[in-house]
Design a protein around this motif. Structure first.
Motif, short mmCIF file in Angstrom:
data_model
loop_
_atom_site.label_atom_id
_atom_site.label_comp_id
_atom_site.label_asym_id
_atom_site.label_seq_id
_atom_site.Cartn_x
_atom_site.Cartn_y
_atom_site.Cartn_z
N GLY A 173 0.85 -1.19 0.00
CA GLY A 173 0.00 0.00 0.00
C GLY A 173 0.88 1.24 0.00
O GLY A 173 1.60 1.49 0.98
N ASP B 203 2.12 -2.03 -4.54
CA ASP B 203 0.72 -1.60 -4.53
C ASP B 203 0.11 -2.16 -5.79
O ASP B 203 0.75 -2.18 -6.85
CB ASP B 203 0.64 -0.06 -4.51
CG ASP B 203 -0.76 0.45 -4.17
OD1 ASP B 203 -1.71 0.14 -4.92
OD2 ASP B 203 -0.88 1.15 -3.16
N ILE C 285 -6.16 -1.73 4.20
CA ILE C 285 -6.15 -3.03 3.52
C ILE C 285 -6.61 -4.11 4.49
O ILE C 285 -6.00 -4.30 5.55
CB ILE C 285 -4.75 -3.36 2.99
CG1 ILE C 285 -4.30 -2.27 1.99
CG2 ILE C 285 -4.72 -4.73 2.33
CD1 ILE C 285 -2.87 -2.42 1.52
#
Length: 466
Positions: A16, A39, A76
């Motif tokens: 991320g 990502d 996430i």
């Protein structure tokens, strides 16, 4: 920047690459680790690569070979409703999973602190509603009193993006359930639990999982002092678990529902007055009613929590009162953005659920209510007991017609857009009215986020009020 300690020379994957992910990668490298970034968004990967960060495709068969840890961004999912595929592979490979909050707590204290007369402290604030205002208010009071302080976490800067703490500094962190749920280290000096109402239930597997995520802030490391809102059963349970005896003043109970009694340390607000009691005796009182930045009982709860924290840090009631009076509030949270002809315009775009909208509706009299957006389960049925103060509702967005069906006898108009809603509310408002944006819905049907929605309301209001 807070360099991450304990991973020198090791490979650490970062999943991320938003604000917190990029800050994490930089902090890992500053601490001597090798940050390997990924990502699923090509755009995010391009930004990281342009910054000189190393990409590491976590979908590769050998992606988890020789990784010491996987650090994931809070948005996430790592368990419910299902783990992200990369996190699931980390579990299978036995690779520890953490987030930037965990890295912060393992890295914040440094050997330089041995030279300080007053070591830095961390205040961490969690709960369903009021986290941002409470955190900002604590920070504001400390700064107003001349105490060095930084504000970070779910508000302001990322936790690893702040400056290393100096002598006697206080770092105030707002922490969401997404952040507390996964962090492997949680060791604040003072932890705050504001309240609990159902939210993010799919992410936590139900209300019990949601509360458990909040409770970790108090259970994992054990703060020196806990400030706990006791207006819900979960708060009373938490305070009871943390207390060794009725007079244990390591737990400060706060309330806006009732006068608190007993031999311990309590802070509560009733009829606009904040009171502090210790050992069964009142030691201070503050009139919150004139404070424009703290309207309504929900903000009085925030004031109680902030007051308790800074009193525990050694500030006097007089210092706190002066700072509360100068607090202007946060954008999009009961924010006064204009006034004309005796009509106030208040932006509470952050009121994205019925609980926060209910708090806003109880904070003002004679309301011209702008509501709607992308409605949540149940719509606004839960707000029926709070509609007596609404002179008229002006409904916008995807759920405008659904909300209209739930308003009963409350006058309303389907306006569709913010532009029309503001125009109609301003045209019909009388002196003494408050035009209140408290949508009770998400913003994603018409806006990128609640901030964009609030900014649009503010722009339209200021075009009218100057």
């Amino acid at each position: 920047m807070i360099p991450v300690r304990g991973f020198e020379g090791r490979n650490i994957a970062v999943l991320g690459l938003g604000r917190s992910g990029l800050a994490t990668a930089r902090a890992l490298q500053a601490g001597g680790a090798r940050a390997l970034c990924w990502d699923d968004s090509a755009e995010a990967r391009a930004r990281a690569e342009a910054e000189g960060l190393t990409l590491h495709d976590l979908a590769r068969a050998d992606a988890f070979d020789d990784l010491a840890a996987l650090i994931t961004s809070p948005g996430i999912p790592h368990l419910y409703p299902a783990p992200n595929r990369h996190i699931a592979r980390a579990y299978e490979a036995g690779v520890p999973v953490d987030n930037d909050i965990g890295l912060f707590f393992r890295s914040f204290a440094t050997p330089e602190w041995d030279e300080f007369e007053t070591v830095p402290k961390v205040v961490a604030v969690t709960g369903s509603n009021g986290k941002s205002t409470t955190s900002a208010l604590i920070h504001h009071i400390l700064r107003a009193a001349g105490r060095p302080a930084q504000l970070a976490g779910n508000i302001g800067r990322g936790v690893l993006d702040i400056e290393p703490a100096g002598e006697g500094e206080v770092v105030v962190l707002e922490l969401s359930s997404y952040q507390t749920d996964l962090a492997r280290a949680l060791t604040p000096d003072i932890a705050v639990f504001t309240n609990l109402s159902p939210d993010h239930l799919d992410r936590h597997g139900g209300l019990g999982g949601y509360f458990a995520a909040k409770r970790r802030l108090f259970a994992e490391g054990g703060p020196d002092r806990a400030v706990v809102g006791v207006d819900e059963p979960e708060g009373r349970y938490l305070a009871g678990q943390l207390s060794e005896a009725p007079d244990d003043d390591r737990v400060i109970r706060i309330s806006v529902d009732r006068k608190l009694a007993g031999p311990g340390w309590q802070v509560f607000a009733r009829k606009g007055f904040l009171a502090e009691y210790r050992k069964g005796r009142q030691v201070a009182s503050i009139d919150l009613r004139p404070m424009k930045g703290l309207p309504g009982s929900h903000n009085h709860q925030n004031a109680c929590a902030a007051y308790a924290v800074v009193r525990a840090l050694g500030l006097s009631p007089r210092q706190v009162e002066a700072a509360l009076a100068s607090f202007e509030g946060l954008p999009h949270r009961s924010q006064l953005v204009g006034e004309a002809g005796g009509v106030r315009f208040v932006n509470d775009s952050k009121a994205t659920n019925t609980d926060s909208a209910a708090a806003a509706l109880q904070a003002f009299e004679r309301i011209r209510w702008i509501a709607g957006g992308l409605g949540k389960d149940g719509g606004i049925a839960a707000l029926a007991p709070h509609l007596a103060r609404v002179s008229k509702a002006y409904l916008i967005g995807h759920s405008a017609r659904d909300f209209a069906l739930q308003l009963g006898d409350t006058p309303h108009e389907i306006c569709e857009t913010m532009d029309r809603a503001v125009a109609r509310a301003a045209e019909e408002a009388q002196p003494g009215d408050t035009v209140l944006l408290a949508p009770a819905a998400a913003s994603f049907d018409q806006y990128a986020d609640f901030e964009a929605r609030g900014d649009d309301f503010t722009r339209l209001v200021r075009a009218r009020t100057g």
